[in-house]
Design a protein around this motif. Structure first.
Motif, PDB file in Angstrom:
ATOM      1  N   LEU A 263      42.630  57.571  39.233  1.00  0.00           N
ATOM      2  CA  LEU A 263      44.253  58.339  38.710  1.00  0.00           C
ATOM      3  C   LEU A 263      45.173  57.193  39.010  1.00  0.00           C
ATOM      4  CD1 LEU A 263      44.868  59.969  36.276  1.00  0.00           C
ATOM      5  CD2 LEU A 263      44.510  61.497  38.920  1.00  0.00           C
ATOM      6  N   SER A 264      44.805  56.872  39.839  1.00  0.00           N
ATOM      7  CA  SER A 264      46.157  56.485  40.831  1.00  0.00           C
ATOM      8  C   SER A 264      46.600  55.375  40.434  1.00  0.00           C
ATOM      9  CB  SER A 264      46.002  56.373  42.352  1.00  0.00           C
ATOM     10  OG  SER A 264      47.045  55.744  42.883  1.00  0.00           O
ATOM     11  N   LYS A 265      45.023  53.948  39.929  1.00  0.00           N
ATOM     12  CA  LYS A 265      45.343  53.327  39.505  1.00  0.00           C
ATOM     13  C   LYS A 265      45.737  53.105  37.793  1.00  0.00           C
ATOM     14  CE  LYS A 265      41.666  50.673  42.080  1.00  0.00           C
ATOM     15  NZ  LYS A 265      40.747  49.838  41.936  1.00  0.00           N
ATOM     16  N   LEU A 266      45.921  54.556  37.141  1.00  0.00           N
ATOM     17  CA  LEU A 266      45.997  54.342  35.683  1.00  0.00           C
ATOM     18  C   LEU A 266      47.446  54.770  35.895  1.00  0.00           C
ATOM     19  CD1 LEU A 266      43.346  56.926  34.184  1.00  0.00           C
ATOM     20  CD2 LEU A 266      43.598  54.379  33.889  1.00  0.00           C
ATOM     21  N   LEU A 267      47.707  55.684  37.169  1.00  0.00           N
ATOM     22  CA  LEU A 267      49.320  56.023  36.666  1.00  0.00           C
ATOM     23  C   LEU A 267      50.328  54.765  37.047  1.00  0.00           C
ATOM     24  CD1 LEU A 267      48.920  59.479  38.555  1.00  0.00           C
ATOM     25  CD2 LEU A 267      49.800  59.172  35.976  1.00  0.00           C
ATOM     26  N   ARG A 268      49.694  53.249  37.899  1.00  0.00           N
ATOM     27  CA  ARG A 268      50.674  52.537  38.368  1.00  0.00           C
ATOM     28  C   ARG A 268      50.728  51.959  37.253  1.00  0.00           C
ATOM     29  NH1 ARG A 268      51.055  51.547  43.987  1.00  0.00           N
ATOM     30  NH2 ARG A 268      50.252  53.310  45.039  1.00  0.00           N
ATOM     31  N   TYR A 269      49.514  51.789  36.373  1.00  0.00           N
ATOM     32  CA  TYR A 269      49.320  50.822  35.866  1.00  0.00           C
ATOM     33  C   TYR A 269      50.254  50.771  33.802  1.00  0.00           C
ATOM     34  CZ  TYR A 269      47.430  47.672  31.484  1.00  0.00           C
ATOM     35  OH  TYR A 269      47.217  46.867  30.172  1.00  0.00           O
ATOM     36  N   SER A 270      50.298  52.779  34.271  1.00  0.00           N
ATOM     37  CA  SER A 270      51.050  52.745  32.978  1.00  0.00           C
ATOM     38  C   SER A 270      52.694  53.228  33.239  1.00  0.00           C
ATOM     39  CB  SER A 270      50.360  54.400  32.606  1.00  0.00           C
ATOM     40  OG  SER A 270      48.730  54.694  32.479  1.00  0.00           O
ATOM     41  N   ILE A 271      52.832  53.816  34.631  1.00  0.00           N
ATOM     42  CA  ILE A 271      54.403  53.509  34.537  1.00  0.00           C
ATOM     43  C   ILE A 271      55.580  52.461  35.234  1.00  0.00           C
ATOM     44  CG2 ILE A 271      56.162  55.179  36.440  1.00  0.00           C
ATOM     45  CD1 ILE A 271      53.504  57.021  36.491  1.00  0.00           C
ATOM     46  N   ASN A 272      54.650  51.971  36.257  1.00  0.00           N
ATOM     47  CA  ASN A 272      55.381  50.984  36.708  1.00  0.00           C
ATOM     48  C   ASN A 272      55.776  49.972  35.567  1.00  0.00           C
ATOM     49  OD1 ASN A 272      55.745  52.722  39.340  1.00  0.00           O
ATOM     50  ND2 ASN A 272      53.935  51.794  39.852  1.00  0.00           N
ATOM     51  N   SER A 273      54.825  49.339  35.196  1.00  0.00           N
ATOM     52  CA  SER A 273      54.726  47.699  34.427  1.00  0.00           C
ATOM     53  C   SER A 273      55.231  48.073  33.003  1.00  0.00           C
ATOM     54  CB  SER A 273      53.646  46.924  33.852  1.00  0.00           C
ATOM     55  OG  SER A 273      53.900  46.107  33.626  1.00  0.00           O
ATOM     56  N   HIS A 274      56.622  47.096  33.389  1.00  0.00           N
ATOM     57  CA  HIS A 274      57.367  46.910  31.576  1.00  0.00           C
ATOM     58  C   HIS A 274      56.876  45.761  31.053  1.00  0.00           C
ATOM     59  CE1 HIS A 274      59.986  50.613  33.775  1.00  0.00           C
ATOM     60  NE2 HIS A 274      60.424  49.725  34.338  1.00  0.00           N
ATOM     61  N   LYS A 275      55.904  45.409  31.493  1.00  0.00           N
ATOM     62  CA  LYS A 275      55.532  44.210  30.237  1.00  0.00           C
ATOM     63  C   LYS A 275      55.004  44.867  28.633  1.00  0.00           C
ATOM     64  CE  LYS A 275      53.082  41.539  33.062  1.00  0.00           C
ATOM     65  NZ  LYS A 275      52.401  40.630  33.721  1.00  0.00           N
ATOM     66  N   SER A 276      55.402  44.522  27.630  1.00  0.00           N
ATOM     67  CA  SER A 276      54.713  44.288  26.519  1.00  0.00           C
ATOM     68  C   SER A 276      52.957  43.547  26.629  1.00  0.00           C
ATOM     69  CB  SER A 276      55.399  44.292  25.631  1.00  0.00           C
ATOM     70  OG  SER A 276      55.805  42.560  25.376  1.00  0.00           O
ATOM     71  N   GLN A 277      52.885  42.852  27.086  1.00  0.00           N
ATOM     72  CA  GLN A 277      52.303  42.203  27.395  1.00  0.00           C
ATOM     73  C   GLN A 277      51.355  41.821  28.600  1.00  0.00           C
ATOM     74  OE1 GLN A 277      51.714  39.078  23.120  1.00  0.00           O
ATOM     75  NE2 GLN A 277      51.584  38.521  24.963  1.00  0.00           N
ATOM     76  N   VAL A 278      50.100  41.772  28.786  1.00  0.00           N
ATOM     77  CA  VAL A 278      49.276  42.024  29.243  1.00  0.00           C
ATOM     78  C   VAL A 278      47.998  41.013  30.183  1.00  0.00           C
ATOM     79  CG1 VAL A 278      50.125  44.125  30.206  1.00  0.00           C
ATOM     80  CG2 VAL A 278      48.306  43.798  30.007  1.00  0.00           C
TER      81      VAL A 278
END
Length: 613
Positions: free
Chosen positions: A437-452
């Motif tokens: 869940l912590s990884k999911l939150l980091r992926y959802s909140i911290n990244s501002h890139k439209s493509q990964v």
């Protein structure tokens, strides 16, 4: 009941008429223009050609019939002249007192003729043969008291006791004092080609009026043929019949049903049909002999010139019609092509392509319509860009507000504390869930890139599935089979997790709760194909059609579970990459669902600060 039936018939006819009318109205404009021009040209041209041909044919028939009747009358007049000469020749017994005395004698019972009588009869026969006007091939002199003398040209004369009453022609000749045609005969029974015409006359006493005997004159059958061919050099289809319909003469090509000849009496010209042949038939009945001459001309040969005229008219008409149709077709396409081009561009606008414009080639109504269309598309494009920019800014504001309300470090520290206490307690499931869940939150909140990169999106999906497997107590299996070379290519964030979530919510939670989700990735030409397949509840055909209809509906709608609807994934792909890319859905009820994503191959690049598609 009858009134109701008529009412239903009227309603049905009215519906059929309206249907045909609507079908005509729905035809393309170019088809209507071509059909109307064809009708306006073909109908008058066809009527004019038909009237010209028929009037010309009628004139030819009338003139030919008149000429043919003149020929028939001339031929019959020639035959009448010959028959008058034959009639005069049959009166020669009255010019010889010796012949009259011979006929009045009562020596009919003698088997032989006396020398004096033979001299008398032979002298009479010589005078008949030597008349110089009528070609006589034989004569027979019957004495009513008995005895028959027959003299044939170039043959020996003979005398017999044959009685005239036994002759088949006797009843017909005995009732009149005129020359009577009694038929066509062979000179002898063994020669069927040398036929003669035979004519008979009754001989009476000048003093008492008593019948003395009968004179039969034979004329070569070729005489009448020669008379006809003397006047008419060309080959004619001619027949001659007597008053009783018996055939007297027939040319080689003539043919008429003898049963129908009796109706042709007098003078006239008619169209005669027999079988598949049609003839122009002219007939004339002689007032002297009662014979009827019939001449026939085949209409096919008669109207040969009219057929040529008709063919020329048809050829000219077809050429003019083709030229007119080509000209009208070119004009129709010149008018309708800009309309069709405008229609096609409107279809593109309906599908969301606003980068279109139509060239303006004229200043007429179509040119003005094209100019208005270009202006409309320009305004739609501007309004669409403004709406898109407004929605992006609104979503960005919502995300910023959400992020400002949540302190990420506080969440991460809290989840870390929960994980530490769970590990102290020995609860591995809680540790696994809190870490994912912590990884999911980091992926959802911290990244501002439209493509990964694809590998980051896969790690996000694997973390999500790890939580779901613990939740469902490992009833759901998750398998990944991605070609390694695809992991370095970029994809849009959050395009896999909503699809996997959809499989769990709609495929397993509404079903038995057991199943497998398989995620497969492969490279095809210059595209990346990702397949997410489950063996869950699936969808019926009607439900699948509803989903597919929403797939191409770009109007705003409610998002699905997890914040990103299934159809939203398709819209994000199309908005970023264009219509060749997107999502395809296949499903069977109780058999599972397969979702296929088609993406371009784009190398991963760092892009900070970009908004999500």
């Amino acid at each position: 009941m009858r009134k109701g039936l008529l009412t239903r018939i009227f309603k049905y006819s009215r519906i059929q008429l309206q249907t045909k009318k609507q079908w005509i109205q729905n035809l393309p404009i170019v088809t209507k223009l071509i059909v109307i021009s064809f009708i306006l040209i073909a109908v008058p041209l066809g009527i004019a050609s038909y009237l010209t041909f028929t009037s010309y044919s009628a004139s030819i028939q009338k003139n030919t019939g008149k000429y043919q009747m003149d020929v028939v009358k001339e031929l019959m007049a020639n035959i009448d002249t010959y028959m008058n000469e034959l009639n005069l020749l049959s009166l020669m017994p009255y010019q010889s007192q010796d012949i009259v005395r011979y006929l009045e004698s009562n020596k009919g019972t003698e088997t032989t003729i006396s020398f004096d009588d033979r001299v008398t009869v032979e002298d009479f026969a010589k005078r008949v043969y030597a008349n110089g006007r009528v070609d006589i091939s034989g004569l027979t002199l019957y004495r009513l008291s008995g005895g028959t003398y027959t003299a044939m040209l170039e043959e020996q004369a003979n005398y017999s006791l044959k009685k005239v009453e036994n002759e088949p022609w006797y009843p017909k000749v005995s009732t009149t004092g005129k020359v009577v045609y009694i038929g066509t005969y062979n000179k002898n029974a063994y020669d069927t080609t040398n036929q003669v015409y035979s004519f008979a006359r009754k001989i009476r006493s000048v003093d008492t009026g008593r019948v003395l005997g009968y004179l039969v004159l034979d004329v070569d059958k070729n005489i009448i043929r020669n008379k006809i061919e003397t006047i008419s050099n060309d080959k004619k289809n001619i027949m001659i019949v007597d008053s009783e319909g018996a055939l007297i003469y027939k040319s080689a090509d003539s043919w008429v049903d003898l049963d129908k000849v009796q109706q042709y009496q007098g003078t006239g010209t008619v169209i005669y049909k027999q079988g598949q042949d049609t003839e122009l038939l002219s007939y004339y009945t002689s007032p002297n002999t009662g014979w009827t001459m019939i001449e026939m001309v085949p209409l096919a040969s008669l109207l040969q010139d009219t057929v040529n005229v008709r063919n020329y008219i048809i050829l000219i008409g077809v050429v003019c019609l083709l030229l007119a149709v080509i000209l009208f077709t070119a004009l129709a396409f010149r008018i309708t092509n800009p309309i069709g081009e405008l229609r096609n561009l409107m279809k593109k606008v309906v599908l969301g392509d606003l980068d279109v414009s139509i060239p303006i080639r004229s200043r007429d109504e179509i040119g003005q319509l094209s100019q208005s269309f270009n202006l409309m598309v320009s305004k739609l494009s501007d309004l669409g860009y403004r709406l898109y920019e407004s929605e992006i800014r609104e979503k960005n504001a919502q995300i910023s507000a959400l992020q400002s309300q949540i302190n990420p470090h506080f969440l991460y520290n809290t989840l870390g504390s929960i994980s530490m206490y769970a590990e102290i307690q020995g609860n591995r499931e809680v540790v696994k869930m809190t870490n994912n869940l912590s990884k999911l939150l980091r992926y959802s909140i911290n990244s501002h890139k439209s493509q990964v990169p694809l590998n980051m999106e896969l790690e996000h999906v694997k973390g999500y599935m790890a939580i779901q497997q613990i939740r469902f107590e490992d009833k759901i299996q998750f398998r990944v089979d991605i070609e390694p070379e695809l992991l370095v290519y970029s994809v849009i964030r959050f395009i896999l997790q909503p699809i996997v979530e959809n499989s769990i919510v709609h495929g397993f939670e509404k079903g038995s709760g057991y199943g497998t989700i398989t995620l497969t990735g492969m490279k095809q030409d210059d595209t990346m194909v990702i397949i997410i397949q489950d063996d869950g509840a699936g969808m019926s055909e009607s439900r699948l059609q509803q989903v597919l209809q929403k797939q191409f509906d770009f109007t705003p709608n409610e998002e699905g579970t997890g914040g990103h609807g299934l159809m939203n994934v398709h819209r994000r792909i199309v908005l970023r990459y264009g219509h060749p890319y997107g999502m395809k859905i296949e499903s069977l009820l109780h058999r599972g669902t397969t979702i296929i994503l088609t993406l371009p191959l784009i190398a991963d690049e760092l892009e900070g600060g970009k908004l999500d598609a």
